[in-house]
Design a protein around this motif. Sequence first.
Motif, short mmCIF file in Angstrom:
data_model
loop_
_atom_site.label_atom_id
_atom_site.label_comp_id
_atom_site.label_asym_id
_atom_site.label_seq_id
_atom_site.Cartn_x
_atom_site.Cartn_y
_atom_site.Cartn_z
N UNK A 136 20.84 -45.14 11.78
CA UNK A 136 20.08 -44.14 12.54
C UNK A 136 20.85 -43.68 13.77
N UNK A 137 21.60 -44.60 14.38
CA UNK A 137 22.40 -44.24 15.55
C UNK A 137 23.49 -43.24 15.19
N UNK A 138 24.06 -43.39 13.99
CA UNK A 138 25.08 -42.44 13.51
C UNK A 138 24.46 -41.05 13.34
N UNK A 139 23.27 -40.99 12.73
CA UNK A 139 22.58 -39.70 12.56
C UNK A 139 22.17 -39.13 13.91
N UNK A 140 21.78 -40.00 14.83
CA UNK A 140 21.40 -39.58 16.18
C UNK A 140 22.58 -38.93 16.90
N UNK A 141 23.78 -39.45 16.66
CA UNK A 141 24.99 -38.92 17.31
C UNK A 141 25.23 -37.47 16.93
N UNK A 142 24.96 -37.11 15.68
CA UNK A 142 25.18 -35.73 15.23
C UNK A 142 24.26 -34.74 15.93
N UNK A 143 23.06 -35.21 16.33
CA UNK A 143 22.14 -34.32 17.01
C UNK A 143 22.25 -34.37 18.52
N UNK A 144 22.63 -35.52 19.04
CA UNK A 144 22.71 -35.70 20.49
C UNK A 144 23.97 -36.51 20.79
N UNK A 181 17.11 -30.08 15.57
CA UNK A 181 15.69 -30.14 15.93
C UNK A 181 15.49 -31.27 16.95
N UNK A 182 15.13 -30.90 18.17
CA UNK A 182 15.06 -31.88 19.26
C UNK A 182 14.00 -32.94 19.00
N UNK A 183 12.88 -32.57 18.37
CA UNK A 183 11.81 -33.54 18.10
C UNK A 183 12.25 -34.53 17.03
N UNK A 184 12.90 -34.02 16.00
CA UNK A 184 13.37 -34.90 14.91
C UNK A 184 14.45 -35.86 15.41
#
Length: 305
Positions: free
Chosen positions: A73-81, A184-187
């Motif tokens: 999840x942290x890897x996916x989080x990096x792509x958005x933020x 998407x900031x909420x996602x």
Amino acid sequence: MHNQTLIKTSSFIFSRERIMTIIRYLYGISLDLFMTFAPSLNYLFQAQKFKQTKSSKGFSIFLCLVTLLSHTLKVFFWFGKKFKFTLLFQSILVINMQLYLIHLCIKYKELKENSSSVSLLYNNKNLLPNKFKLKNCIKSFMDWTKTLNSTLIWKWNTAIEYYKFYFLIIFALSTTSIYFGINNIYYINAIGIFSLFLEMLCTLPQIIELHKSKNPNNISKIMVFMWFSGNILKIYYNTVNKSPMQLIIGSYIQVFFNVILISQMLYYYCFFKVRELESINSINSDEEEEKETSKLKEQQIKENN
């Protein structure tokens, strides 16, 4: 003369500032390297423990599940933020290390008779593709997903089943990221919060397993100590580099659970030492009683004769 002294003073100040800049640069690089490799390297001590004891009893494989989910999840989080690339590479290394630990857990697992978690790979030949083709592999994977039982998830007897399930998680995350959009900031905040929640609970499965087994002999003390010291350093690193608040809070709560695990291990080590001494004393007393009874019997035999 005065100009020469000024030149010497300015050159000295310049060289001093240059040295301090180099020191700060080297310190930053060494800290980045430590933060990148240390979290994954500490699991090598646990892997070495498995190889020494030839058993994975007492180690919670659910720790691998929680850690895998958290860092994925942290890897996916990096792509958005975006946060520091060091932490992204750290997560990738930890993911690979957890997959290796799963392999060792299954390899050294003490299989029980009449186990309900039957290996799907070897006991169901229909799930194996006849030829290594993408179409056959996809069909095999889809057949495998139909056989999933919620009560047996993460209790399989072969590593390939765990890898398939992890691939299913990545597929689900990729699909939802495409659907909602990585911007998407909420996602993306929801992913960050869920990653933070799992990161807080990384050591909880091991705490529960240790409470059940009450035997810390198969848990690497070096790994637990490096968890604790690494999370202390992680608090400093995330604060200095102004990482997202989710990562900083997660580090604090991880330290809290590390303290619980260390206290638990110390308690059970003392408990086992006391119990070992009691068992040794009881064995010695039994041996002395046996000797006394044998002496009495010999005396009775001599008297009868």
